[in-house]
Design a protein around this motif. Structure first.
Motif, PDB file in Angstrom:
ATOM      1  N   ALA A   1      15.948  47.731  66.877  1.00 27.86           N
ATOM      2  CA  ALA A   1      15.898  48.508  65.644  1.00 27.86           C
ATOM      3  C   ALA A   1      15.861  49.975  66.027  1.00 27.86           C
ATOM      4  N   SER A   2      16.997  50.641  65.891  1.00 24.00           N
ATOM      5  CA  SER A   2      17.041  52.090  66.071  1.00 24.00           C
ATOM      6  C   SER A   2      16.678  52.720  64.735  1.00 24.00           C
ATOM      7  N   LEU A   3      16.041  53.890  64.784  1.00 20.27           N
ATOM      8  CA  LEU A   3      15.666  54.552  63.546  1.00 20.27           C
ATOM      9  C   LEU A   3      16.623  55.714  63.300  1.00 20.27           C
ATOM     10  N   ALA A   4      17.276  55.660  62.141  1.00 22.03           N
ATOM     11  CA  ALA A   4      18.278  56.663  61.814  1.00 22.03           C
ATOM     12  C   ALA A   4      17.626  57.973  61.406  1.00 22.03           C
ATOM     13  N   SER A   5      18.055  59.072  62.006  1.00 22.73           N
ATOM     14  CA  SER A   5      17.585  60.402  61.649  1.00 22.73           C
ATOM     15  C   SER A   5      18.697  61.158  60.936  1.00 22.73           C
ATOM     16  N   ARG A   6      18.331  62.299  60.367  1.00 22.89           N
ATOM     17  CA  ARG A   6      19.269  63.041  59.523  1.00 22.89           C
ATOM     18  C   ARG A   6      20.566  63.387  60.235  1.00 22.89           C
ATOM     19  N   HIS A   7      20.491  63.694  61.533  1.00 23.66           N
ATOM     20  CA  HIS A   7      21.699  64.101  62.254  1.00 23.66           C
ATOM     21  C   HIS A   7      22.685  62.955  62.452  1.00 23.66           C
ATOM     22  N   LEU A   8      22.239  61.735  62.175  1.00 17.71           N
ATOM     23  CA  LEU A   8      23.108  60.567  62.324  1.00 17.71           C
ATOM     24  C   LEU A   8      23.448  59.918  60.986  1.00 17.71           C
TER      25      LEU A   8
ATOM     26  N   VAL B   1      13.639  38.373  58.774  1.00 17.57           N
ATOM     27  CA  VAL B   1      13.716  38.209  60.226  1.00 17.57           C
ATOM     28  C   VAL B   1      12.586  39.016  60.857  1.00 17.57           C
ATOM     29  N   PHE B   2      11.662  38.333  61.519  1.00 14.58           N
ATOM     30  CA  PHE B   2      10.519  38.986  62.153  1.00 14.58           C
ATOM     31  C   PHE B   2      10.724  39.046  63.666  1.00 14.58           C
ATOM     32  N   GLY B   3      10.310  40.153  64.249  1.00 15.09           N
ATOM     33  CA  GLY B   3      10.399  40.290  65.696  1.00 15.09           C
ATOM     34  C   GLY B   3       9.218  41.044  66.253  1.00 15.09           C
ATOM     35  N   GLN B   4       8.809  40.666  67.462  1.00 14.75           N
ATOM     36  CA  GLN B   4       7.736  41.391  68.141  1.00 14.75           C
ATOM     37  C   GLN B   4       8.353  42.465  69.018  1.00 14.75           C
ATOM     38  N   VAL B   5       7.830  43.674  68.871  1.00 12.60           N
ATOM     39  CA  VAL B   5       8.340  44.808  69.644  1.00 12.60           C
ATOM     40  C   VAL B   5       7.830  44.695  71.079  1.00 12.60           C
ATOM     41  N   VAL B   6       8.765  44.644  72.027  1.00 11.91           N
ATOM     42  CA  VAL B   6       8.391  44.500  73.437  1.00 11.91           C
ATOM     43  C   VAL B   6       8.734  45.751  74.246  1.00 11.91           C
TER      44      VAL B   6
ATOM     45  N   ALA C   1      13.938  53.952  69.224  1.00 14.02           N
ATOM     46  CA  ALA C   1      14.488  52.602  69.107  1.00 14.02           C
ATOM     47  C   ALA C   1      13.451  51.592  69.587  1.00 14.02           C
ATOM     48  N   LEU C   2      13.474  50.424  68.963  1.00 14.77           N
ATOM     49  CA  LEU C   2      12.535  49.349  69.286  1.00 14.77           C
ATOM     50  C   LEU C   2      13.301  48.151  69.824  1.00 14.77           C
TER      51      LEU C   2
END
Length: 204
Positions: A78-85, A151-156, A127-128
């Motif tokens: 899971a990438s986190l979208a920022s304003r520049h993208l 959909v659940f996921g554990q962040v590793v 990103a996770l």
């Protein structure tokens, strides 16, 4: 105004439900198919659900490609979208056939995870990396399954760009994470970021 959701007679041009529950963070879900194809799709039905362990969730309306790949491989990012993208995030949401690489479509760099065999957006500030824990199809009051799959996921593993770290914290005014507001509206954590201290309990 008030309206019942069983009739959904709100009289507005568009259903306001998703505009009420806003802003919603955008999980830019990266997956890899069994055939080796890469997939990238933004989900505004996304959030963290636990800190110990670190769990995240995205919800797929129907059996979309991200769900299929995560289910088959057991991992996703899971990438986190920022304003520049913003524009490239939007480009990656195009409804394309399975196997079409949205990283290429949106002119983004796919980087494979350090721990999981799934791609994330190299240009993203954070990103996770996640391992699938469960997939559920929630039920409504009638007992029938919804059209969505959670959909659940554990962040590793967690990636954070040094560009947005200031004084030991993520500087939100630099990260400017995007959120979906409703309709076609979005927001970001730009100039209007502010702090509030949690109140203490007054002792008698």
């Amino acid at each position: 105004m008030f309206y019942r959701t069983d009739t959904n007679d709100h009289g507005m041009a568009h259903d306001p439900f998703k505009a009420i529950v806003a802003p919603r963070p955008i999980g830019w879900i990266g997956t890899k198919g069994r055939d080796g194809s890469l997939n990238l799709s933004p989900y505004s039905f996304f959030n963290i659900v636990s800190d110990k362990p670190k769990l995240v969730m995205f919800s797929s309306s129907g059996r979309k490609h991200s769900l299929r790949n995560a289910e088959e491989t057991g991992v996703f990012t899971a990438s986190l979208a920022s304003r520049h993208l913003a524009d490239r995030m939007n480009a990656s949401s195009a409804p394309v056939d399975y196997g079409v690489n949205e990283f290429d479509l949106a002119e983004l760099t796919a980087k494979m995870g350090e721990i999981v065999d799934a791609p994330y957006v190299a240009e993203a500030y954070t990103a996770l990396e996640c391992r699938l824990t469960e997939i559920i199809q929630p039920k409504g009051l009638d007992g029938e399954g919804a059209e969505s799959y959670m959909v659940f996921g554990q962040v590793v593993g967690i990636h954070i760009s040094e560009e947005i770290i200031r004084d030991g914290r993520i500087a939100m005014e630099l990260a400017r994470p995007m959120g979906r507001m409703g309709y076609r509206d979005y927001t970001d954590g730009g100039e209007n970021v502010f702090e509030l201290d949690r109140p203490g309990v007054k002792r008698q």
